[in-house]
Design an enzyme around this catalytic site. Structure first.
Site, mmCIF file in Angstrom:
data_model
loop_
_atom_site.group_PDB
_atom_site.id
_atom_site.type_symbol
_atom_site.label_atom_id
_atom_site.label_comp_id
_atom_site.label_asym_id
_atom_site.label_seq_id
_atom_site.Cartn_x
_atom_site.Cartn_y
_atom_site.Cartn_z
ATOM 1 N N LYS A 67 0.795 -1.239 0.000
ATOM 2 C CA LYS A 67 0.000 0.000 0.000
ATOM 3 C C LYS A 67 0.825 1.285 0.000
ATOM 4 O O LYS A 67 0.354 2.311 -0.481
ATOM 5 C CB LYS A 67 -0.960 0.010 1.193
ATOM 6 C CG LYS A 67 -2.127 -0.944 1.029
ATOM 7 C CD LYS A 67 -3.091 -0.828 2.196
ATOM 8 C CE LYS A 67 -4.221 -1.818 2.041
ATOM 9 N NZ LYS A 67 -5.165 -1.787 3.166
ATOM 10 N N ASP A 104 -10.038 2.835 1.865
ATOM 11 C CA ASP A 104 -10.142 2.299 3.232
ATOM 12 C C ASP A 104 -10.716 3.355 4.169
ATOM 13 O O ASP A 104 -11.460 3.036 5.101
ATOM 14 C CB ASP A 104 -8.757 1.885 3.765
ATOM 15 C CG ASP A 104 -8.309 0.525 3.249
ATOM 16 O OD1 ASP A 104 -9.172 -0.286 2.860
ATOM 17 O OD2 ASP A 104 -7.089 0.279 3.239
HETATM 18 N N1 LIG Z 1 -11.713 -4.951 6.764
HETATM 19 C C1 LIG Z 1 -10.963 -4.348 5.868
HETATM 20 O O1 LIG Z 1 -11.440 -3.781 4.875
HETATM 21 C C2 LIG Z 1 -9.487 -4.338 6.083
HETATM 22 C C3 LIG Z 1 -8.688 -3.471 5.322
HETATM 23 C C4 LIG Z 1 -7.312 -3.472 5.554
HETATM 24 C C5 LIG Z 1 -6.768 -4.323 6.523
HETATM 25 N N2 LIG Z 1 -7.588 -5.145 7.243
HETATM 26 C C6 LIG Z 1 -7.026 -6.047 8.268
HETATM 27 O O2 LIG Z 1 -6.277 -5.274 9.191
HETATM 28 C C7 LIG Z 1 -5.139 -6.015 9.630
HETATM 29 C C8 LIG Z 1 -3.881 -5.169 9.481
HETATM 30 O O3 LIG Z 1 -3.675 -4.822 8.122
HETATM 31 P P1 LIG Z 1 -2.462 -3.878 7.676
HETATM 32 O O4 LIG Z 1 -2.637 -3.661 6.239
HETATM 33 O O5 LIG Z 1 -2.364 -2.700 8.562
HETATM 34 O O6 LIG Z 1 -1.222 -4.865 7.965
HETATM 35 P P2 LIG Z 1 0.306 -4.472 8.297
HETATM 36 O O7 LIG Z 1 0.683 -3.194 7.664
HETATM 37 O O8 LIG Z 1 1.096 -5.697 8.010
HETATM 38 O O9 LIG Z 1 0.289 -4.227 9.901
HETATM 39 C C9 LIG Z 1 0.122 -5.310 10.782
HETATM 40 C C10 LIG Z 1 -0.103 -4.787 12.196
HETATM 41 O O10 LIG Z 1 -0.344 -5.914 13.063
HETATM 42 C C11 LIG Z 1 0.663 -5.948 14.092
HETATM 43 N N3 LIG Z 1 0.981 -7.357 14.380
HETATM 44 C C12 LIG Z 1 1.134 -8.366 13.482
HETATM 45 N N4 LIG Z 1 1.400 -9.518 14.143
HETATM 46 C C13 LIG Z 1 1.420 -9.220 15.461
HETATM 47 C C14 LIG Z 1 1.650 -9.997 16.635
HETATM 48 N N5 LIG Z 1 1.900 -11.310 16.578
HETATM 49 N N6 LIG Z 1 1.584 -9.369 17.828
HETATM 50 C C15 LIG Z 1 1.312 -8.044 17.901
HETATM 51 N N7 LIG Z 1 1.098 -7.252 16.836
HETATM 52 C C16 LIG Z 1 1.155 -7.846 15.622
HETATM 53 C C17 LIG Z 1 1.837 -5.185 13.530
HETATM 54 O O11 LIG Z 1 2.664 -4.729 14.600
HETATM 55 P P3 LIG Z 1 4.215 -4.311 14.307
HETATM 56 O O12 LIG Z 1 4.175 -2.930 13.717
HETATM 57 O O13 LIG Z 1 4.838 -4.361 15.645
HETATM 58 O O14 LIG Z 1 4.755 -5.335 13.354
HETATM 59 C C18 LIG Z 1 1.086 -4.044 12.794
HETATM 60 O O15 LIG Z 1 0.625 -3.092 13.713
HETATM 61 C C19 LIG Z 1 -5.126 -7.307 8.800
HETATM 62 O O16 LIG Z 1 -5.642 -8.344 9.569
HETATM 63 C C20 LIG Z 1 -6.039 -7.023 7.635
HETATM 64 O O17 LIG Z 1 -6.720 -8.177 7.198
HETATM 65 C C21 LIG Z 1 -8.927 -5.154 7.037
#
Ligand SMILES: NC(=O)c1ccc[n+]([C@@H]2O[C@H](COP(=O)([O-])OP(=O)(O)OC[C@H]3O[C@@H](n4cnc5c(N)ncnc54)[C@H](OP(=O)(O)O)[C@@H]3O)[C@@H](O)[C@H]2O)c1
Length: 287
Positions: A67, A104
């Site tokens: 992204k 989003d």
């Molecule tokens: N519903 C929707 O339309 C929609 C849209 C976008 C995303 N989402 C969901 O939102 C979530 C995040 O998406 P993103 O795009 O922001 O992903 P991303 O950029 O990869 O960020 C992941 C986030 O999760 C944290 N994380 C991952 N594993 C972890 C663990 N084991 N313990 C603690 N923290 C952990 C990361 O912390 P660190 O920074 O410390 O690594 C970071 O804050 C996903 O599950 C995705 O499916 C949903």
């Protein structure tokens, strides 16, 4: 006219629900196009973009981990996307240029208002996670006039830099570690938390912390609204804890559909059949 292509890029992408509801929408509106999930590895992004024949490509959605990086190869980025520094929708224009949008922001707020019946204005908010989607979420919450924002992340420096990048619109905002005791200490002196948003991937099926909640039930007030952007499983671990204390909950499926509906409109120029998309998304996720 030959059939058009549209899709979504990400890595991994095989569990995406987008093809199911976007293809249902294309079919419903009689658009001669197919929506595909394209797995594009992080180091292959620009090569993939330049290798695409743009004459039959309407555009594509963009998800983890592309992204932010995608911005480098675009010709234009709209204001919302540029404010949050992330693009989730790319449109191929008639002149074969690439325009980036962030839907989003719209999807997050529209789902919360329309499916959750929740107004964020004046609320003390706790956001968990500081990755790509959290940028859009925090940007919208600060713009919409929340009372305060506490942003908890495993990697605190990421929460700090996310908040440093955004316009706070005068709203007090603080970064904190994703740890119950640290969050409880940070929230002292704020009003009771009215909204908790999970932007981590914790609890996601097939994700890095399947079955886990980012916080314990002790941090969830009974009259709070808990909004998990994860949509699979339909009732996530944090939603289960929230329901246990009597809090209201919403999962991420409506947001996924609303952001995708905006994408559909941008790619086809047609109104999105939101009900058809919602039903197809629910069927894909819940069976
Ligand atoms: N519903 C929707 O339309 C929609 C849209 C976008 C995303 N989402 C969901 O939102 C979530 C995040 O998406 P993103 O795009 O922001 O992903 P991303 O950029 O990869 O960020 C992941 C986030 O999760 C944290 N994380 C991952 N594993 C972890 C663990 N084991 N313990 C603690 N923290 C952990 C990361 O912390 P660190 O920074 O410390 O690594 C970071 O804050 C996903 O599950 C995705 O499916 C949903």
């Amino acid at each position: 006219m030959a059939a058009k292509r549209v899709g979504i890029i990400g890595y991994p992408i095989r569990h995406s629900a987008s093809p199911a509801f976007q293809n249902a929408a294309l079919q419903h509106r009689g658009v001669d196009a197919t929506f595909t999930a394209w797995e594009v590895a992080p180091d292959e992004l620009s090569k993939w973009v330049w290798s695409q024949d743009r004459s039959d490509l309407l555009g594509f959605g963009v998800t983890v981990p592309h992204k932010t990086e995608i911005i480098k190869v675009l010709d234009h980025v709209d204001e919302d996307a540029s404010t949050v520094g992330a693009v989730n929708t790319v449109v191929v224009t008639e002149g074969h240029r690439l325009f980036g949008y962030n839907t989003d922001t719209y999807g997050f707020l529209h789902a919360l208002q329309h499916e959750g019946g929740f107004d964020v204005r004046g609320q003390d908010v706790l956001v968990l996670g500081a990755g790509g989607v959290s940028r859009a979420v925090c940007g919208v919450l600060l713009r919409e006039g929340v009372a305060s924002l506490t942003l908890a992340n495993r990697t605190v420096s990421r929460a700090e830099s996310l908040l440093a990048d955004l316009d706070h619109h005068g709203v007090p905002a603080q970064p904190v570690a994703l740890d119950d005791a640290a969050i409880a200490a940070a929230l002292r002196g704020r009003g009771p938390v009215g909204l908790i948003v999970n932007c981590t991937s914790m609890g996601m099926l097939h994700g890095p912390a399947e079955g886990a909640s980012p916080i314990s039930a002790a941090l969830i007030p009974p009259d709070a609204f808990v909004y998990d952007l994860v949509y699979n499983p339909p009732v996530t671990p944090i939603m289960e804890l929230a329901r246990g204390v009597g809090a209201q909950t919403l999962n991420g499926l409506p947001m996924l559909v609303y952001q995708g509906a905006k994408g559909f409109q941008l790619w086809t120029g047609l109104d999105a059949p939101v009900d058809v998309m919602m039903a197809a998304a629910r069927k894909a996720v819940e069976g």
